[in-house]
Design a protein around this motif. Structure first.
Motif, PDB file in Angstrom:
ATOM      1  N   SER A 112       0.952  -1.156  -0.114  1.00  0.00           N
ATOM      2  CA  SER A 112       0.026   0.092  -0.075  1.00  0.00           C
ATOM      3  C   SER A 112       0.954   1.320  -0.009  1.00  0.00           C
ATOM      4  CB  SER A 112      -0.817  -0.202   1.268  1.00  0.00           C
ATOM      5  OG  SER A 112      -0.245   0.030   2.295  1.00  0.00           O
TER       6      SER A 112
ATOM      7  N   LEU B  11       1.917   1.767  -3.625  1.00  0.00           N
ATOM      8  CA  LEU B  11       0.520   2.324  -4.308  1.00  0.00           C
ATOM      9  C   LEU B  11       0.626   3.813  -3.967  1.00  0.00           C
ATOM     10  CD1 LEU B  11      -1.988   1.842  -6.144  1.00  0.00           C
ATOM     11  CD2 LEU B  11      -3.035   1.322  -3.948  1.00  0.00           C
TER      12      LEU B  11
ATOM     13  N   LYS C  83       3.004   5.855  -5.926  1.00  0.00           N
ATOM     14  CA  LYS C  83       2.516   5.888  -7.259  1.00  0.00           C
ATOM     15  C   LYS C  83       1.609   6.963  -7.445  1.00  0.00           C
ATOM     16  CE  LYS C  83       4.016   2.213 -10.017  1.00  0.00           C
ATOM     17  NZ  LYS C  83       3.880   1.328 -11.066  1.00  0.00           N
TER      18      LYS C  83
ATOM     19  N   CYS D 149      -6.136   0.461   3.103  1.00  0.00           N
ATOM     20  CA  CYS D 149      -5.726  -0.750   2.657  1.00  0.00           C
ATOM     21  C   CYS D 149      -5.440  -1.861   3.583  1.00  0.00           C
ATOM     22  CB  CYS D 149      -4.446  -0.694   1.438  1.00  0.00           C
ATOM     23  SG  CYS D 149      -4.964   0.118   0.073  1.00  0.00           S
TER      24      CYS D 149
ATOM     25  N   LEU E 129      -3.452  -5.672  -4.798  1.00  0.00           N
ATOM     26  CA  LEU E 129      -2.735  -4.291  -4.367  1.00  0.00           C
ATOM     27  C   LEU E 129      -1.467  -4.218  -5.502  1.00  0.00           C
ATOM     28  CD1 LEU E 129      -2.505  -4.081  -0.740  1.00  0.00           C
ATOM     29  CD2 LEU E 129      -4.004  -2.772  -2.142  1.00  0.00           C
TER      30      LEU E 129
ATOM     31  N   SER F 235      -1.390  -1.312  -8.494  1.00  0.00           N
ATOM     32  CA  SER F 235       0.048  -0.511  -8.657  1.00  0.00           C
ATOM     33  C   SER F 235       0.822  -0.601  -9.795  1.00  0.00           C
ATOM     34  CB  SER F 235       0.868  -0.851  -7.301  1.00  0.00           C
ATOM     35  OG  SER F 235       2.073   0.034  -7.483  1.00  0.00           O
TER      36      SER F 235
END
Length: 258
Positions: free
Chosen positions: A67, A70, A73, A105, A157, A161
């Protein structure tokens, strides 16, 4: 992982560390270190406590790591989209919307792990089938479906991503965080996609060995892809770790004259 954390903390005021969000980098490095350490829970004689901790630790620390990737990003995407898209993107960037990705998340994985513990907690069992001449003391998963739910969520996840990489594929090289994050997700997915079919046919000590190998491979692959290039620049090529160098890479007109 600990070496990368030390490098980033010691050089926290340098441009390359600031450009990649120090807080998220620290969270990612610490979570990856915990991912590496959680493999030790699978080593040695099973104990009721370690059997339970294997479930919780594996699911949660990897969720925090993925997470965070992610969130990084999303942060990169918002930073560059805000330049072109106006107030909405700038508001999302200023409000720290990407920081909510990690707790949200992780909360989902907490619910999954909580249901796993509540409905079918792991317990110590004796395996008489893997090696007929030996009695193996193992942690019985009981619910294989719950284990695959945890892995499935981690996989989702990673895929989200990885999919975001398409949106940030053309960002300037000065912020090549996106490129490194994309490659790290490719390594992570490759490890666990390979793990699943082999794990289904494994028994006894081989299952534990596969779990340990997959945890170590994925927890080592992520920092190698994300932080090793940055550590190289910080320690070996400090001339590239400057505002002037970043500005030159960000300005295409200057690049055309170099």
């Amino acid at each position: 992982m600990s070496g990368g954390l030390w490098v980033f903390v010691k050089h926290q005021d340098t441009p390359i560390v600031k450009a990649n969000n120090r807080t998220l980098s620290y969270i990612l490095l610490i979570s990856l270190l915990l991912c590496f350490l959680c493999s030790f829970l699978f080593i040695g004689r099973p104990h009721p406590v370690t059997c339970i901790l294997q479930q919780i630790t594996f699911g949660l620390v990897f969720t925090v790591a993925l997470s965070t990737v992610l969130a990084k990003k999303i942060l990169v995407l918002l930073a560059f989209k805000s330049i072109k898209s106006g107030r909405t993107m700038r508001w999302l960037l200023a409000s720290g919307a990407s920081n909510y990705v990690i707790p949200i998340c992780t909360l989902v994985q907490v619910v999954i792990c909580g249901m796993w513990l509540g409905l079918s907690p792991r317990f110590i069992d004796v395996d008489t089938r893997s090696e007929p001449r030996h009695l193996l003391i193992v942690c019985n998963k009981l619910s294989v479906a719950a284990f695959y739910c945890v892995l499935g969520y981690l996989g989702s996840l990673a895929l989200v991503s990885f999919s975001l990489s398409y949106l940030v594929r053309n960002l300037p090289d000065a912020f090549n965080e996106a490129k490194f994050l994309t490659f790290s997700m490719l390594v992570f997915c490759s490890v666990w996609v390979t793990f699943l079919p082999v794990y289904r046919g494994a028994q006894g000590k081989l299952m534990v060995a596969l779990e340990i190998f997959s945890i170590l491979a994925s927890s080592a692959g992520l920092p190698a892809c994300i932080f090793a290039p940055k550590s190289y620049i910080i320690l070996i090529r400090p001339d590239k770790n400057s505002l002037k160098h970043l500005k030159n890479k960000m300005d295409p007109r200057r690049n055309g004259h170099t």
